[in-house]
Design an enzyme around this catalytic site. Sequence first.
Site, mmCIF file in Angstrom:
data_model
loop_
_atom_site.group_PDB
_atom_site.id
_atom_site.type_symbol
_atom_site.label_atom_id
_atom_site.label_comp_id
_atom_site.label_asym_id
_atom_site.label_seq_id
_atom_site.Cartn_x
_atom_site.Cartn_y
_atom_site.Cartn_z
ATOM 1 N N HIS A 334 0.811 -1.233 0.000
ATOM 2 C CA HIS A 334 0.000 0.000 0.000
ATOM 3 C C HIS A 334 0.834 1.268 0.000
ATOM 4 O O HIS A 334 0.329 2.328 0.360
ATOM 5 C CB HIS A 334 -0.894 0.045 1.235
ATOM 6 C CG HIS A 334 -1.968 -0.980 1.268
ATOM 7 N ND1 HIS A 334 -3.243 -0.748 0.794
ATOM 8 C CD2 HIS A 334 -1.956 -2.255 1.716
ATOM 9 C CE1 HIS A 334 -3.975 -1.838 0.958
ATOM 10 N NE2 HIS A 334 -3.218 -2.769 1.527
ATOM 11 N N LYS A 525 -7.733 13.991 4.580
ATOM 12 C CA LYS A 525 -6.830 12.837 4.531
ATOM 13 C C LYS A 525 -5.807 13.037 5.639
ATOM 14 O O LYS A 525 -5.721 14.125 6.206
ATOM 15 C CB LYS A 525 -6.131 12.749 3.165
ATOM 16 C CG LYS A 525 -5.522 14.081 2.711
ATOM 17 C CD LYS A 525 -5.020 14.024 1.263
ATOM 18 C CE LYS A 525 -6.098 14.213 0.226
ATOM 19 N NZ LYS A 525 -6.393 12.992 -0.515
ATOM 20 N N ARG A 526 -5.027 12.002 5.957
ATOM 21 C CA ARG A 526 -3.987 12.182 6.946
ATOM 22 C C ARG A 526 -3.062 13.321 6.536
ATOM 23 O O ARG A 526 -2.873 13.587 5.344
ATOM 24 C CB ARG A 526 -3.188 10.876 7.119
ATOM 25 C CG ARG A 526 -3.907 9.823 7.930
ATOM 26 C CD ARG A 526 -4.186 10.272 9.359
ATOM 27 N NE ARG A 526 -2.971 10.271 10.153
ATOM 28 C CZ ARG A 526 -2.670 9.356 11.066
ATOM 29 N NH1 ARG A 526 -3.510 8.379 11.345
ATOM 30 N NH2 ARG A 526 -1.537 9.430 11.731
ATOM 31 N N LYS A 531 1.326 14.403 0.678
ATOM 32 C CA LYS A 531 -0.053 14.691 0.245
ATOM 33 C C LYS A 531 -0.243 16.179 -0.056
ATOM 34 O O LYS A 531 -1.192 16.573 -0.704
ATOM 35 C CB LYS A 531 -1.045 14.231 1.315
ATOM 36 C CG LYS A 531 -1.069 12.706 1.520
ATOM 37 C CD LYS A 531 -2.049 12.317 2.621
ATOM 38 C CE LYS A 531 -1.979 10.847 3.005
ATOM 39 N NZ LYS A 531 -2.711 9.964 2.065
ATOM 40 N N THR A 635 -8.458 6.708 -1.682
ATOM 41 C CA THR A 635 -9.807 6.154 -1.781
ATOM 42 C C THR A 635 -10.827 7.262 -1.521
ATOM 43 O O THR A 635 -11.958 7.190 -1.992
ATOM 44 C CB THR A 635 -10.016 5.004 -0.775
ATOM 45 O OG1 THR A 635 -9.469 5.399 0.495
ATOM 46 C CG2 THR A 635 -9.357 3.739 -1.247
ATOM 47 N N LYS A 639 -14.579 8.353 -3.338
ATOM 48 C CA LYS A 639 -15.809 8.684 -2.614
ATOM 49 C C LYS A 639 -16.355 10.032 -3.076
ATOM 50 O O LYS A 639 -17.567 10.196 -3.273
ATOM 51 C CB LYS A 639 -15.550 8.698 -1.097
ATOM 52 C CG LYS A 639 -15.177 7.319 -0.539
ATOM 53 C CD LYS A 639 -14.574 7.389 0.870
ATOM 54 C CE LYS A 639 -13.875 6.074 1.212
ATOM 55 N NZ LYS A 639 -13.005 6.156 2.394
#
Length: 798
Positions: A334, A525-526, A531, A635, A639
Site C-alpha cells: 500500500h 486525509k492524513r 499529500k 480512496t 468517494k
Amino acid sequence: MDLLQASVNDKYLALARTVRHYLMTRWLETERRQTELQSKAVAYLSAEFLLGRQLDNSLLATDLEEIAAESLQGLGIELDELRTVEVEPGLGNGGLGRLAACFIDSLATLDVPSIGYGIRYEYGIFKQTFVDGRQVEQPDNWLELGSPWEFPHPEAAVTVNFGGHTEKTADDDGREVSRWVPGWSVEGVPYNYMVPGYQNGRVNTLRLWSARATKAFDLQIFNAGDYTEAVRAQTFAENISKVLYPEDSTPQGKELRLQQQYFFVACSLRNFIEDVLPAGYDLHKLPERITFQLNDTHPVIAIPELMRILIDERGWNWDEAWDVTNQVFAYTCHTLLPEALEVWPTSLLEKLLPRHLEIIYRINKDFLARVRETYPGDEMRARHMSIIAESPERAVRMAYLATVTGSKVNGVAALHSQLLRDKVLKDFSDMEPEKFTNVTNGVTPRRFVRLANPGLSGLITEAIGDGWVTDLDRLSELEPLADDSGFLSRFREVKAANKARFADVMEARDGIRVDTGTMVDAMVKRLHEYKRQMLKVLHIVSLYEQVKSGALPIEKVTPRTFVFGAKAAPGYRMAKEIIALINAVGRTVNDDPAMQGRLTIVFPPNYNVTLAEKLIPAADLSEQISVAGKEASGTGNMKFALNGALTIGTDDGANVEIRELVGDENFFLFGMSEPEVERVVSAGYEPASFYDKNAALRRALDLIASGAFSDGRRGEFEPIVANLLEQDRFLVLADFQSYMDAQARVDTAYADQDAWTRSAVLNVARTGFFSSDRSMRDYLDRIWHAEPVSIDVSSMQG
Ligand code: 26V
C-alpha cells in the site's frame, strides 16, 4: 426498564440489540452452510479495520430501517437521535484501515465465504483536539459505554508464546531439528463482529483479538505469594491490544508493535486451523480451503508462523511446509515511500521470536540460492534482493519476505502497481513477473453513497432503479441525464440540501458556521508532506495576499469554503506545524472583514468516518494533490467523485484512472507527471529558484514568514518556510503555478453552474468502477479463486 427513565444510550442499545438479534439467525445459518460445504474462503489479515458506525449499516443490510423508524416513532423516539449516540470504532489510521472495512462489506455482499482477522484495540485512533490551533491528542475510549456489536468468546481463548530460546535436537532419523522453548505467553480472546451482506442473508465474521494474561501465568505468581507482581503481569499482557499505533507511513521499530503483529496473526492462524477447519483436516490441502491476504506488511510474520506450525508442531519436512505456505499467502503493498517499508531488527526478532528468525534465515538462504542460480555471478543483485538488510543494522525486510513467499503481490492502483514492478520491487518482478498484478482499490457504495447520501441515492433510484447499490456499473445509465435540465436542477437541489446538512453538523459538532452558498472545497486525509496540504495553504494565502494588496478585487473571488480534515502522527513534527499553520491562516482570513466572508477556512478537529459521511456528499471540489508517484491509490478521491464532486488532482494513484473514466473535460489536472518528477529530482531540484522566479509564490511565502498569521511573530512558521525553500522533498514550489492555474480554471468552470452540474453528474455516471465489489471480483479472479456461496433466506424469520 421504564421508557421514561431510559437514556438515549439505553434506547440506542435496545435498538442495536434488536437489529443484531435479527442478524443472528442469518449469522448462524451462514456458519452452518460453510461447515456443510467446506468451500474455499478468504481470510483478510489486517492490523486495522476502520469500521465507522454500525447501526446505520446494519439497518440498511437488513432492510429494517423503515420499520424501525416507524415503531420508534410510535414510542415518541426519533431514530435520527439514536444514530448519533453511537461512538464509531476507530480501529484504523486512514485509507488502509477503511479499505479493509470496505472489502469485508463487499465480500459479504458478494456472498464470498470470508473472515476478517485483526486486533480489538481498547483505544482506537486518538481523538484530535486543537489548543491554540495546535493538535493535542486525547485517548479514544470507544468502549466506555460498551459496544452492542461485539460478541466476546473468552471460552475460545488461544495461547500465544513469546521470547525464550531455541534448542537443537535430533529427530528419530538423526536429522537436526530446532525446538522453541518460549519464555512467556499471553492469551488472545476472540471478539466476533457481524459483517452483514446487503440484503442477501449472509453474515460473515470479523474476528478481533484482545490480549489477556494466561491463567497459568497468573496462578504461578499468585501462588508464589506475589500479588502485586501478578497484577503487573496482567497489565503487561493486556498492553498488547491496548492501543492502535497512530503512526502511518513511518513505521517505528517498536517492540510492542511487533508483539501486536505476531499476537493477532498467531491467534488467527491457530483459530483457522484448529477451529474453523474440521478436526483432523489434512493441512496438505490447505490451499483448497483458504487464501490469507496480507494487508500490507503488518501481518507478514504469519509466514514464518505457518512454517513453524507445519514443521515444529506437525512434523513436516521443510519442502512440504514451504510448498503449502507458498500457496496460501498473497500480499498487498500500500505504499511507495521507501521509509514506510517495515523492517524488523534481527536483534528484536531474536529476543521476541527466536524460532521465527531461524525460519526467516532459512527462507532467505533458499531464496538467495535461487537468485544465484538465475543470475550466476551477480552478487550485487543477491545482496539487493536479500530479505535480510545488513545496514544500518541487521534487519528483516518484511515486504521482501512477503514478496518472496506470496503467491501474488499486488499494488492498489494501476500506476502504483506499475511503479512497484519498475522500481520498489523491480528485481523481484524481473525474476518472477507473473507474480505481480494490480487490483485497483474501491469503496463500498452502501456506506459511501446509499447511506451517506440518501438524497442522491433517491434521485438515482428514481432514474434507473435500485440495482446500482450492488452493481455500481449501472450508474452509467445516468449518462444521458447529464443533458436533462430537470435532472440537473434536482441534482443541484440534492447538493444544496447536503450542504445544509453538513452546515448543521458543523454547527452542532464544533460551533462552526458554514455558508451554504459557497463552493465547498475539501481536502481530507492524513496530514503528510507528500499529500501536500501545504500546496492548498499556499493557494489560499496567495488569494488572500492578492486581495489584501489590491491586485485582486474581492468581487472577483469565487466564494469558497475550504474544508480541511487531517490528523498528524503524534511524533511527526512538520505535519503538526502544518496543522498549526492551517488554523492560523484560518483565524486570520476568517476574521478579516476585507474578505467579506468570501474565503472561509474550516478545519473541524477529529475528522473521522462519521464526519466523512456528512462532508463528502456536500463537496463540490475534491483536492487530490499529492506529488505524482507517492500516493499509492487514495480512496477518498473515489468517494468524492461518486458523490458528484469534481476533482482537482495530479496524475497520481487512482486519480489517473478517475480522470481516464470521467474524461479530461470533467477533471482539473495539474502538476508534473511521475516521470517529470523523477527527472527534476535527479537533475538536482532547487526550490529557491521557483521562489525567485514566481512573484505570487514569493509574496505568499513572505507573508507567512512575516508573521501575518502569527500576531507578528516572524519565527513561528520558520521551520515550514525554511523546509520549503531549502528542501521541499515533495515539490510543492515546483507545482505551485500549475496548481494556481488549475484553480483559476475551477473558478471559471464553477461560474457556469449548468456546465458544472453536468460534469458532476458525469462524474457519478462514470465512476461505478470504483465500487469495492469490483475490487473484490478482481481479487477473486486474479488471486483468490474462491466461489460465492449463497445463503437461503426463505426459511428464516425476522
Ligand atoms: C504503516 C504503519 C507503520 C507502523 C505503524 C502503523 C502503520 C499503519 C499503516 C501503515 C501503512 C501505510 C500505508 C498506507 O496507509 N497506505 C495507504 O493505503 C491506502 C489503501 O490502499 C491507499 O489508498 C493510500 O494511497 C495509501 O497511502
